[in-house]
Design an enzyme around this catalytic site. Structure first.
Site, mmCIF file in Angstrom:
data_model
loop_
_atom_site.group_PDB
_atom_site.id
_atom_site.type_symbol
_atom_site.label_atom_id
_atom_site.label_comp_id
_atom_site.label_asym_id
_atom_site.label_seq_id
_atom_site.Cartn_x
_atom_site.Cartn_y
_atom_site.Cartn_z
ATOM 1 N N GLY A 106 0.778 -1.238 0.000
ATOM 2 C CA GLY A 106 0.000 0.000 0.000
ATOM 3 C C GLY A 106 0.805 1.280 0.000
ATOM 4 C CD GLU A 326 -8.407 3.216 27.641
ATOM 5 O OE1 GLU A 326 -7.455 3.905 27.221
ATOM 6 O OE2 GLU A 326 -8.464 1.980 27.465
#
Ligand code: ADP
Ligand code: MG
Ligand code: ZN
Length: 517
Positions: A106, A326
């Site tokens: 890619g 988090e």
């Protein structure tokens, strides 16, 4: 007088009917065999199926390929040669024969090779390595011969073999027998490459993302002896690539390409093209007249971690755990001096694996990192687990990925970068081996004794333990901040960077001067 009738019936049954059946089977089989090429009959069986683009058909030019300046520079010489082959040969310069584009999937290798043909305005014969291999015995080799014959007639031109690794895998590897066809085809390719005169103006280009498995014979002088690296784009390159793909897309004024480039480290050209496309689709679905930043953000999110799975609900306890986890990452990242600022923290699930995520926005791509920076990075990774322990006095399985990544970094610090006191500036990994050589040597072969291995393990453990303690201290002293942020996150589910710093009462992190050229 029934004789003739019987005779006729017998004749039909015993001769014509079986023949008819045979014909049907016959035509069926051959239609199968030549499937894929419309209008192709079995008579053109051995003929090359290469796609041939005439000189006017290749519309791709260097302006369509962004961010691979070094590769372009190296390919300029090839273009010069294709434009004026006679000028080159008169001067007696060495003419390149085979050019191998090497790089991750890619990154634009196929695109770049077309652009070379487009720039030089020459015909382009392209064929994929896997196409050679799927064919019947003996056909692959004859296709190669045919391809070269056609090309020589159209010189100057380019022959492009995509996915060379499918065809050019080292001979003698894999199961015996099954690969004979591929080997014959490969041998034919080698023979053709040796046999033709480069002064005729045929350049052979090929692309691969797995150069290490190629047969060494392919890389010898006179074959693919020029290697052009097509690497992952850096932040500036990503910006340029995005600019190529937004041509013709109606953008709202709030779209900031440089922010998008910063949000997509590790993305290759194909991913970036995908993002623009996805963003345009999202905007169209919402009947917007312009594509705006929220469309791009959503497109990136989608591609980064799969679709947002808003519907699957976590229970309250799970949600709390994820929120504190988090926020642990976030607060450590915001408090330590060398880490990247947090762009967003979220407990909205994405994909299957990630329950929440903390997104840090690197202010630039990094090639070098100091010991302090690596240690700070480790602290951020461990921050999730430390926060869980601090608040719930218990750990969950949510930190598995963090711990894995932390262990990899810590081990590299010990064995590759020579960053521990115990071993000092000593590295245990042999120098990275040259890309194209040494196919026999298994990578990752240990160069040290069992004792040393044990000491390395101890050192890695100590590094992690020390970092863990440091992170515990940091979050322990900032528990109030942790609780504040987690409460806000539980309420809002997603908080952006500026808001995070407002809640925590911290200044905006400045772009850092890492002092790396
Ligand atoms: P590769 O052959 O290296 O796997 P491709 O050339 O097939 O990659 O790239 C796929 C698509 O991604 C291209 O058609 C193009 O749209 C986009 N792309 C990749 N790299 C670039 C780049 N450097 N500049 C612009 N577009 C790119
Ligand atoms: Mg390709
Ligand atoms: Zn985590």
């Amino acid at each position: 007088m029934k004789e003739p009738e019987n005779w006729l019936r017998d004749f039909l049954l015993t001769w014509i009917l079986p023949l008819a059946v045979l014909m049907v089977i016959w035509s069926f089989v051959f239609r199968k065999m030549s499937a894929g090429g419309p209008g192709e009959t079995f008579m053109s069986f051995g003929k090359s199926r290469a796609k041939i683009y005439g000189e006017s058909e290749v519309k791709v030019t260097f302006s369509d390929v962004a961010g691979v300046d070094e590769a372009k520079e190296e390919l300029m010489e090839i273009i010069e040669f294709l434009r004026h082959p006679d000028k080159f040969t008169k001067l007696g310069g060495r003419i390149p024969k085979g050019v191998l584009l090497v790089g991750p999937p890619g990154t634009g290798k196929t695109l770049l090779s077309k652009a070379v043909a487009g720039e030089a305005k020459v015909p382009f014969f392209s064929m994929s390595g896997s196409e050679f291999v799927e064919m019947f015995v003996g056909v692959g080799a004859s296709r190669v011969r045919d391809l070269f014959q056609q090309a020589v007639q159209k010189a100057p031109c380019i022959i492009f073999i995509d996915e060379l690794d499918a065809l050019g895998r080292a001979r003698g590897t894999g199961m015996a027998g099954a690969h004979e066809e591929r080997e014959q085809t490969l041998n034919q390719l080698l023979a053709e490459m040796d046999g033709f005169d480069p002064r005729k103006g045929v350049i052979i280009m090929a692309a691969t993302n797995r150069p290490e498995i190629l047969d060494p014979a392919l890389l010898r002088p006179g074959r693919f002896d020029r290697h052009v690296l097509v690497d992952r784009p850096n932040i500036k390159d990503r910006e340029d690539i995005l600019r190529v793909h937004i041509r013709g897309v109606k953008l709202s004024k709030d779209v900031d390409i440089s922010v998008l480039a910063a949000r997509t480290p590790g993305f290759v050209g194909a991913d970036l093209a995908n993002i623009v496309n996805e963003a345009a689709l999202l905007a169209a679905r919402k009947n917007k007249t312009e594509v705006d930043m929220t469309d791009f953000e959503a497109a990136i999110d989608r591609i980064v971690a799969g679709l947002e799975k808003k519907r699957r609900v976590m229970n309250k306890k799970e949600k709390e755990t994820v929120a504190y986890h988090e926020c642990g990452h976030t607060i450590v990242a915001e408090l330590l001096p060398t880490t990247d600022p947090v762009h967003r923290v979220s407990i909205v699930q994405r994909g299957i694996a990630a329950l929440g995520y903390t997104l840090q926005l690197p202010t630039e791509d990094r090639y070098l990192m100091t010991r302090t920076e690596l240690l700070d990075k480790l602290c951020v990774m461990l921050g999730g687990r430390v926060a869980e322990e601090l608040i719930f006095h218990e750990s969950s399985t949510g930190a598995q990925n963090d711990l894995q990544r932390a262990a990899i970094i810590a081990r590299s610090m010990v064995t590759e970068y020579g960053m521990t006191e115990k071993f000092g500036p000593l590295t245990f990994e042999k120098e990275r081996r040259p890309m194209f050589l040494d196919i026999g040597l298994p990578s990752g072969a240990k160069e040290y004794s069992e004792d040393t291995a044990r000491e390395i393990d101890q050192e890695v453990k100590r590094l992690i333990d020390d970092t863990y303690k440091k992170t515990q201290g940091l979050l322990g002293a900032n528990q109030d901040k942790l609780r504040m942020l987690a409460a806000a996150l539980l309420e809002k589910e997603t908080i952006e960077g500026e808001e995070i710093r407002r809640i925590l009462g911290l200044p905006e992190k400045k772009e850092q001067d890492h002092g790396v050229g």
